[in-house]
Write a protein that holds these residues in place. Structure first.
Motif, short mmCIF file in Angstrom:
data_model
loop_
_atom_site.label_atom_id
_atom_site.label_comp_id
_atom_site.label_asym_id
_atom_site.label_seq_id
_atom_site.Cartn_x
_atom_site.Cartn_y
_atom_site.Cartn_z
N THR A 6 0.98 -1.13 -0.02
CA THR A 6 0.00 0.15 0.16
C THR A 6 0.77 1.36 0.17
OG1 THR A 6 -1.67 -1.13 1.27
CG2 THR A 6 -1.74 1.26 1.26
N ILE A 10 0.91 4.19 -2.88
CA ILE A 10 0.75 5.52 -2.48
C ILE A 10 1.87 6.29 -3.03
CG2 ILE A 10 0.25 7.21 -0.78
CD1 ILE A 10 -1.55 4.99 0.46
N GLU A 108 -7.78 3.35 -3.13
CA GLU A 108 -7.45 2.87 -1.92
C GLU A 108 -8.46 2.87 -0.88
OE1 GLU A 108 -4.74 2.77 1.23
OE2 GLU A 108 -4.03 2.02 -0.78
N ASN A 112 -10.13 -0.36 0.84
CA ASN A 112 -10.14 -0.48 2.45
C ASN A 112 -11.32 -0.50 3.05
OD1 ASN A 112 -7.08 -0.56 3.54
ND2 ASN A 112 -7.03 0.77 1.85
#
Length: 172
Positions: A6, A10, A108, A112
């Protein structure tokens, strides 16, 4: 590993962003830029091990109790907040690079929020990822947890207190 993946995704999104100056034409890009910056900063507070991995030592004394309902609620609020804020940006007015950053952050948030529907906190131990596996790696001195100064050792002792709290929660 999922935290590292992750963080890499990012980071790539951040690196691909063009820094823009504020004018009437690119106001949305500036808004997206500040949104991404704020997201990154707030994310480190929720995921202090990611901050440590990234070399940000401000959270080296923290280990979240990620198997509590309160923490799950914090995550849900965090991702919902940024998804809502992101939806306020006009994607079509963004540059191609900023559209990619937009898409990554939207993904993202979505992935999540979807993941929070699964009650993984009810199964705190598994053979792939959990605090009981990470803590030994951190303690080795050859991982991401720094052990160079007295402050580093004090941070470690405080992080261990977080692990004790996590362990007690796992037992319950």
């Amino acid at each position: 590993m999922k935290y590292l993946l992750t963080l890499i995704v990012i980071s790539i999104g951040f690196m691909s962003c063009n820094k823009s100056t504020e004018t009437a034409d690119n106001k949305k890009a500036v808004t997206l830029d500040s949104l991404l910056t704020n997201y990154h900063e707030e994310r480190f507070k929720l995921y202090p091990l990611e901050a440590t991995m990234a070399g940000d030592n401000r959270y080296n004394d923290q280990l979240p109790n990620d198997i509590t309902q309160a923490y799950q609620n914090e995550l849900k609020d965090f991702y919902t907040k940024y998804k809502t804020a992101l939806q306020q940006c006009d994607r079509s007015a963004l540059s191609e690079t900023d559209q990619t950053s937009y898409d990554i952050l939207m993904w993202e948030c979505d992935i999540n929020l979807e993941g929070l529907k699964f009650k993984t906190e009810l199964m705190p131990l598994n053979q792939f990822s959990a605090a009981h596996l990470m803590i030994g790696q951190l303690a080795s001195g050859s991982s991401i947890q720094p052990f160079k100064t007295v402050k580093d050792y004090e941070n470690w002792l405080t992080r261990i207190d977080g692990y004790i709290t996590w362990s007690d929660t796992a037992l319950v």
